[in-house]
Design a protein around this motif. Structure first.
Motif, PDB file in Angstrom:
ATOM      1  N   SER B   6       7.406   4.601  -8.233  1.00 43.44           N
ATOM      2  CA  SER B   6       6.308   3.549  -8.047  1.00 43.44           C
ATOM      3  C   SER B   6       6.134   5.355  -7.097  1.00 43.44           C
ATOM      4  CB  SER B   6       6.640   2.499  -6.446  1.00 43.44           C
ATOM      5  OG  SER B   6       7.628   3.265  -5.444  1.00 43.44           O
ATOM      6  N   PRO B   7       4.276   5.043  -6.383  1.00 42.08           N
ATOM      7  CA  PRO B   7       4.087   4.384  -6.554  1.00 42.08           C
ATOM      8  C   PRO B   7       3.147   5.272  -8.158  1.00 42.08           C
ATOM      9  CG  PRO B   7       2.021   5.906  -5.322  1.00 42.08           C
ATOM     10  CD  PRO B   7       4.198   6.203  -4.864  1.00 42.08           C
ATOM     11  N   THR B 105       4.116   8.481 -12.974  1.00 43.20           N
ATOM     12  CA  THR B 105       3.084   8.700 -10.953  1.00 43.20           C
ATOM     13  C   THR B 105       2.236   9.648 -11.280  1.00 43.20           C
ATOM     14  OG1 THR B 105       4.855   7.453  -9.504  1.00 43.20           O
ATOM     15  CG2 THR B 105       2.357   8.732  -8.979  1.00 43.20           C
TER      16      THR B 105
END
Lengths: 113, 111
Positions: B6-7, B105
Motif C-alpha cells: 500500500s498504497p 506500487t
C-alpha cells in the motif's frame, strides 16, 4: 557492471509449439531462477536451480516446463507445448548467495498466438 | 502468501517524500525491494534480513518491523528517476525461502 543476458528479447509462437528461452547468468553466481510476469501483474516465481538441479518450483512450473544448464554458462527454460496463457514476460535472474537480492535479465516477451 | 502493498499508486512532485508499505500475514525473515520501470526488468534496491534492520542508499531507505510483519520503503526528496513500480518480496513462505512478490506500487514523479 555484470549483467544477466536473455535472448531473444521477443518471441512469437503458435499455440502448441515448443519454445526455448535462453539466459546467461552472471558468471560467478550460484543460484538461478526463472520468473514470469503477465502484463500488468506481479512477478511470479517459476523455478530455482542450484548445483545443477532444480531446488524449488512453483505450481505454475508443471510438466510442460523444463530447465537446463547445458554448458556451465547458459540457463534455458523450455516450454514444450505453449498455450495462450503462457504469454508473458519471462525473466531470468541469478544471485551469488541465497541471502542476496536478485539480478534480473531484461526479459523475453513471449507471445503465443 | 502474497504480501500486501500500500498504497497501490502514488503521484508526487519532484522533491516530495513517499512511503510504500509491505505487509504480510505470516512471520517474515527477509524482505526484498525492487523497482521496475515500464518494459524493463526489476532492479534490486535492497534486502533486509533481520527484524529492526534499516538500510538505505542515496535517498531511498527501508525498515523492517518483524513484530508488525511489515516493511516500509522511504523515498526522500523524490527525483523524476524514481518513477516506476516498486515491488516488495517477502519470505519465507510455505517452507520456501524464495520471496513472494506483492502486486506493486506505482510511483509517478512529476516535475
Amino acid at each position: 557492471e555484470p549483467e544477466v543476458t536473455q535472448t531473444p528479447s521477443h518471441q512469437v509462437t503458435q499455440m502448441g509449439q515448443e519454445v526455448i528461452l535462453r539466459c546467461v547468468p552472471i558468471s560467478n553466481h550460484l543460484y538461478f531462477y526463472w520468473y514470469r510476469q503477465i502484463l500488468g501483474q506481479k512477478v511470479e516465481f517459476l523455478v530455482s536451480f542450484y548445483n545443477n538441479e532444480i531446488s524449488e518450483k512453483s505450481e505454475i512450473f508443471d510438466d510442460q516446463f523444463s530447465v537446463e544448464r547445458p554448458d556451465g554458462s547458459n540457463f534455458t527454460l523450455k516450454i514444450r507445448s505453449t498455450k495462450l496463457e503462457d504469454s508473458a514476460m519471462y525473466f531470468c535472474a541469478s544471485r551469488l548467495q541465497g541471502s542476496e537480492g536478485y539480478t534480473f535479465g531484461s526479459g523475453t516477451r513471449l507471445t503465443v498466438v | 502468501q502474497q504480501p500486501v502493498q500500500s498504497p497501490q499508486a502514488v503521484i508526487l512532485r519532484e522533491g516530495e517524500d513517499a512511503v510504500i508499505n509491505c505487509s504480510s500475514s505470516k512471520a517474515l525473515y527477509s524482505v526484498h525491494w525492487y523497482r521496475q520501470k515500464h518494459g524493463e526488468a526489476p532492479v534490486f534496491l535492497m534486502i533486509l534480513l533481520k527484524g529492526g534492520e534499516q538500510k538505505g542508499h542515496d535517498k531511498i531507505s527501508a525498515s523492517f518491523n518483524e513484530k508488525k510483519q511489515q516493511s516500509s520503503l522511504y523515498l526522500t526528496a523524490s527525483q523524476l528517476s524514481y518513477s516506476g513500480t516498486y515491488f516488495c518480496g517477502t519470505g519465507p513462505s510455505g517452507g520456501s525461502y524464495i520471496p513472494t512478490f506483492g502486486r506493486g506500487t506505482s510511483l509517478i514523479v512529476h516535475p
